[in-house]
Scaffold this active site. Structure first.
Site, PDB file in Angstrom:
ATOM      1  N   GLU A  21     -17.368   2.011 -37.003  1.00  0.00           N
ATOM      2  CA  GLU A  21     -17.872   3.246 -36.785  1.00  0.00           C
ATOM      3  C   GLU A  21     -16.661   4.234 -36.195  1.00  0.00           C
ATOM      4  O   GLU A  21     -16.450   5.420 -36.227  1.00  0.00           O
ATOM      5  CB  GLU A  21     -18.795   3.362 -35.437  1.00  0.00           C
ATOM      6  CG  GLU A  21     -20.140   2.491 -35.691  1.00  0.00           C
ATOM      7  CD  GLU A  21     -20.733   2.794 -37.280  1.00  0.00           C
ATOM      8  OE1 GLU A  21     -20.592   3.813 -37.740  1.00  0.00           O
ATOM      9  OE2 GLU A  21     -21.272   1.784 -37.856  1.00  0.00           O
ATOM     10  N   TYR A  71     -20.020  -0.407 -49.624  1.00  0.00           N
ATOM     11  CA  TYR A  71     -19.090  -0.939 -48.689  1.00  0.00           C
ATOM     12  C   TYR A  71     -17.884  -1.439 -49.325  1.00  0.00           C
ATOM     13  O   TYR A  71     -16.909  -1.473 -48.826  1.00  0.00           O
ATOM     14  CB  TYR A  71     -20.110  -1.294 -47.556  1.00  0.00           C
ATOM     15  CG  TYR A  71     -20.930  -0.424 -46.771  1.00  0.00           C
ATOM     16  CD1 TYR A  71     -21.896   0.286 -47.306  1.00  0.00           C
ATOM     17  CD2 TYR A  71     -20.581  -0.083 -45.572  1.00  0.00           C
ATOM     18  CE1 TYR A  71     -22.793   0.829 -46.610  1.00  0.00           C
ATOM     19  CE2 TYR A  71     -21.136   0.556 -44.697  1.00  0.00           C
ATOM     20  CZ  TYR A  71     -22.431   1.316 -45.265  1.00  0.00           C
ATOM     21  OH  TYR A  71     -23.335   2.085 -44.668  1.00  0.00           O
TER      22      TYR A  71
HETATM   23  N1  BES Z   1     -22.742   5.749 -41.674  1.00  0.00           N
HETATM   24  C1  BES Z   1     -23.364   4.382 -41.600  1.00  0.00           C
HETATM   25  C2  BES Z   1     -25.115   4.641 -41.231  1.00  0.00           C
HETATM   26  C3  BES Z   1     -25.568   5.373 -42.476  1.00  0.00           C
HETATM   27  C4  BES Z   1     -25.334   5.269 -44.036  1.00  0.00           C
HETATM   28  C5  BES Z   1     -26.786   5.942 -42.324  1.00  0.00           C
HETATM   29  C6  BES Z   1     -25.867   5.926 -44.758  1.00  0.00           C
HETATM   30  C7  BES Z   1     -27.440   6.817 -43.074  1.00  0.00           C
HETATM   31  C8  BES Z   1     -26.975   6.376 -44.324  1.00  0.00           C
HETATM   32  C9  BES Z   1     -22.622   3.526 -40.546  1.00  0.00           C
HETATM   33  O1  BES Z   1     -21.370   3.849 -40.422  1.00  0.00           O
HETATM   34  C10 BES Z   1     -22.818   2.105 -40.959  1.00  0.00           C
HETATM   35  O2  BES Z   1     -22.157   1.970 -42.058  1.00  0.00           O
HETATM   36  N2  BES Z   1     -23.418   1.227 -40.295  1.00  0.00           N
HETATM   37  C11 BES Z   1     -23.533  -0.005 -40.828  1.00  0.00           C
HETATM   38  C12 BES Z   1     -22.362  -1.006 -39.996  1.00  0.00           C
HETATM   39  C13 BES Z   1     -21.818  -1.765 -40.685  1.00  0.00           C
HETATM   40  C14 BES Z   1     -21.288  -1.811 -41.918  1.00  0.00           C
HETATM   41  C15 BES Z   1     -20.555  -2.584 -39.541  1.00  0.00           C
HETATM   42  C16 BES Z   1     -25.041  -0.496 -40.384  1.00  0.00           C
HETATM   43  O3  BES Z   1     -25.882   0.129 -40.018  1.00  0.00           O
HETATM   44  O4  BES Z   1     -25.252  -1.615 -40.642  1.00  0.00           O
HETATM   45 ZN    ZN Z   2     -20.163   3.318 -42.130  1.00  0.00          ZN
END
Ligand code: BES
Ligand code: ZN
Length: 630
Positions: free
Chosen positions: A324, A411
């Site tokens: 984050e 990702y």
């Molecule tokens: N920005 C994302 C969460 C998100 C993505 C919300 C798309 C809505 C739409 C956040 O940074 C994220 O990637 N969270 C991951 C964390 C992990 C990859 C470390 C999660 O929520 O699991």
């Molecule tokens: Zn993210």
């Protein structure tokens, strides 16, 4: 001749505007006009009139689960513009006025599932700079917001509220142009009943005003941000300082554990700055939310939102914080112009996350986490099929959408792309390139075509042999995995993989080793262990490793998935407890999916549990599970 329309779309660094209470400076970021930057998830027509600043004056009503008040929008209008189009999903708008207090007519167009409806305001002919005030209330079920009953919190005494804006949910509580390519500064004054504290994704402006039984909190963001990054939380929360510009909020009952888990955050900010340049947002605070938060984390500027399920007791899951934090560059500073390019946010961030982990904890842990990510990508590519268009980083129109894409691609393949380029050109050269990318596109939207052109210009240069080795176009636009992908370091998990192979072969459970393993190692073992197990085998595994009592929710989730997929009855109460406590979509949706895949046995369990837990989930999780359990 420089037309006003050009001024609207291209950037001016800072403009001074006059408003009733004096001059105000705001940064106006450019809006891209190329076809690849077009956001089909917004109704906004920024080339006619665009919102540059949002000023909220809202009251939180916990009894009615409602938020309402006034949104004052600062608008830049092209010559001859007579309309301003906003995104509106279920807002109840009572009155819209211009700066002179004259009522402005407005219409709400036809609504589309998820996208909502266009709110078109007749702003009439007038000046380039306008200010309009919208009086409104968000619909009681506004999907961005989750109103928690006291029983859903750790303290059990006070209600709680949090928002989740990404991708296109903020239009359910803020009337604005809800597109990541239309950046806006904002300010908000929010009132809440005592003793609740309100926090937002901007810097606090002074101390709260005392209004008797309520208090008013003011926050502001003076850098233009994508509107999905406006976020709020309110509850009985307390703050613990970590470093000079870092700290963590949590419910008092959770604060010690939250502070322990996030203790390295200031060091992470320092490491990130050494890698890719200054942290530009002032403070980096976090809030650990109640467990119904639907994501692991959300990179709300100055205030990352976190799930409590990352609290493992040993900081083994604090890659989440690194992730984050990294979004403070990839995502918040340089932002995908539309959701077809979310790999620009998430893939680059996942790479950056791993570099922060390496800087703090060394290459061994970093290589392990990179290997887990690579394996995740391979699984996803395998499941999706080699020619699946969803396995390209840039999502083609046929599959693009605000919620489209596969985690293992956006990702993990995104991170793997960066890692491959880094390996081929060498780290110093790669880091210099990535840093200039952030610097030169700071506070601006970006697309795949832009990063590709930038890599060609600033990384490859006039070196056709290097261009050929990098395969940049293929990485960004083609499905599957390019041939030059750099493999993870095999040695990273040598011991764990040997233990997993031993278990698969002879059934010997590595209990002693397990007790010394890190989170990454335990997760690797669970991923590599055989998927088909008898009840006797599962009981032995649980007995030896204490899996049912596991305090690390990632490991517990991996165990429950394995157990439920084998219809292991003793795991059902543990799963039920987990699904009642946790609302994180990444865990909840797959677990229900597993149950629904287990015939009448699993389907009955899934329906029974979901019947009870559905009201406990945020709309993000509920909407996903609704598609699975039916
Ligand atoms: N920005 C994302 C969460 C998100 C993505 C919300 C798309 C809505 C739409 C956040 O940074 C994220 O990637 N969270 C991951 C964390 C992990 C990859 C470390 C999660 O929520 O699991
Ligand atoms: Zn993210």
């Amino acid at each position: 001749m420089r037309s006003l329309a050009a001024l609207l779309l291209l950037s001016t660094a800072a403009c001074t505007t006059m408003k009733a209470d004096g001059p105000r400076r705001e940064m106006i970021a450019p809006v891209l006009t190329t076809a690849d930057a077009r956001d089909t998830a917004t109704y906004a027509r920024p080339e006619i009139a665009r919102v540059t600043h949002v000023d909220l004056d809202l009251a939180l009503d916990f009894a009615a689960k409602a938020v309402g008040g006034t949104a004052t929008l600062y608008v830049l209008a092209a010559p001859g513009a007579t309309e301003l189009v906003l995104d509106d999903r279920g807002l109840q708008v009572s009155r819209i006025t211009d700066e002179a207090g004259r009522e402005l007519p407005f219409t709400v167009g036809a609504s589309t599932e998820g996208k909502g409806a266009p709110l078109t305001i007749a702003i009439g002919p007038g000046a380039e700079r306008r200010r309009i005030a919208i009086q409104y209330t968000a619909a009681p079920g506004a999907e961005a917001l989750q109103w928690l009953a006291p029983e859903q919190t750790a303290g059990k005494a006070q209600p709680f509220l949090f928002s989740q804006g990404q991708a296109i949910l903020n239009r359910t509580w803020i009337p604005t142009q809800d597109s990541p390519g239309i950046r806006q500064t904002w300010r908000a004054r929010i009132t809440a009943p005592k003793p609740l504290t309100v926090v937002m994704s901007g810097l606090k402006q002074g101390e709260p005003e005392d209004l008797g039984d309520r208090r008013a909190f003011t926050y502001a963001m003076d850098k233009p941000v994508a509107p999905y990054l406006i976020a709020i939380a309110a509850g009985d929360i307390a703050f613990r300082k970590i470093g000079p510009r870092t700290g963590v909020w949590a419910e008092p009952a959770t604060l010690d554990a939250a502070a322990y888990e996030t203790a390295d955050t200031e060091k992470m900010v320092e490491a990130a700055e050494r890698l890719y340049g200054p942290y530009r947002w002032g403070r980096y605070d976090m809030i650990v939310l109640p467990p119904s938060f639907p994501y692991g984390g959300m990179e709300n500027p100055t205030l990352t939102f976190l799930t409590p399920t990352f609290i493992a007791g040993d900081r083994g899951l604090n890659g989440l914080v690194a992730h984050e934090l990294a979004h403070s560059w990839s995502g918040n500073l340089v932002t995908n112009a539309n959701w077809a390019d979310s790999w620009l946010n998430e893939g680059v961030t996942s790479y950056f996350e791993n570099r922060i982990i390496e800087a703090l904890y060394g290459t061994h842990r970093a290589q392990q986490e990179a290997a887990l990510s690579f394996a995740e990508m391979e699984r996803e590519l395998q499941d999706a099929g080699a020619n699946n268009p969803e396995t390209a980083l840039h999502l083609p129109d046929s599959v693009a959408g605000p919620d489209a894409g596969l985690g293992g691609v956006i990702y993990d393949k995104g991170a793997e792309f960066m890692r491959t380029v880094e390996t081929i050109v060498g780290r110093p050269r790669f880091d210099a390139w990535l840093r200039q990318w952030f610097d030169n596109h700071a506070f601006q939207p970006a697309t795949s075509a832009m990063i590709l052109a930038d890599m060609k210009a600033n990384l490859v240069g006039n070196d056709p042999a290097l261009a050929q080795r990098l395969m940049l176009d293929e990485w960004i636009y083609q499905p599957g995995l390019p041939a030059n992908a750099v493999r993870p370091v095999a040695a990273a998990f040598a011991e764990v993989d040997a233990a997993a192979a031993g278990y698969a072969g002879s059934g010997s459970i590595p209990a002693a080793a397990w007790s010394k393993w890190t989170t990454a190692e335990r997760l690797r073992f669970m991923a590599e262990a055989p998927k088909e197990r008898t009840a006797t085998q599962l009981a032995a595994l649980d007995q030896a490793l204490g899996l049912s009592r596991e305090g690390n929710d990632e490991v517990l989730f991996a165990w429950l998935q394995l157990a439920l997929a084998n219809r292991y009855e003793p795991a059902v109460p543990v799963a039920e407890q987990f699904l009642t406590r946790v609302g994180r979509r990444k865990f909840v949706e797959p677990m229900f999916r597993t149950l629904m895949g287990e015939g009448a046995w699993g389907q009955a369990i899934a329906k029974r549990i979901y019947g009870q837990t559905r009201p406990l989930y945020h709309a993000v999780t509920r909407d996903s599970v609704d598609k699975v359990v039916k």
